[in-house]
Design a protein around this motif. Structure first.
Motif: not given
Length: 137
Positions: A25-27, A60-66, A92-96
């Motif tokens: 649910s969150s990190l 390298d995995w940022a998009a998978h938890f963005a 590294a990614a577009s975070f929400e």
């Protein structure tokens, strides 16, 4: 749903778990190694630069938890894992729903004293999710 919280190398591990699981649910990370390739190649002394050669790199995995709500805590006086580590992840990614909170802590000092406030102000609300809006009268 689970909330993952990790400190230092455990923050990197929590990020990698978040990338691979669908029940998170969150990190939350604290002084976390979030770009292990940069950290071992550019930041650590030469004698320690091969320390994580075979490790997966969270950035390298940022998009998978963005899309996960996230809070990342860094210490402005941390000479082992500097705040730029979180900035590298954020780029590294577009975070929400991403927040980086910097405290006047080192890697090992100040976190215990800061924890009650961080828990109440940032972590518990993150776990609770967004507050429902008031019903119209």
């Amino acid at each position: 749903k689970i909330q993952l919280i990790g400190y230092s190398g455990g923050g990197g591990l929590a990020s990698l778990l978040a990338a691979r699981r669908n029940d998170v649910s969150s990190l939350v990370t604290v002084a976390a190694v979030l770009d292990s390739e940069w950290w071992t190649g550019s930041w650590l002394p030469d004698s320690q630069q091969n320390a994580l050669n075979l490790s997966l790199n969270p950035v390298d995995w940022a998009a998978h938890f963005a899309t996960l709500p996230q809070r990342h805590f860094s210490g402005s006086q941390d000479r082992l894992v500097p705040p730029i580590m979180v900035e590298r992840l954020q780029n590294a990614a577009s975070f929400e729903n991403f927040q980086h909170i910097i405290l006047n802590n080192t890697h090992t000092h100040g976190w215990q004293e800061s924890w009650p406030r961080l828990l109440n102000d940032h972590i518990i609300p993150l776990r609770s999710g967004p507050k429902p809006s008031a019903a119209p009268n």
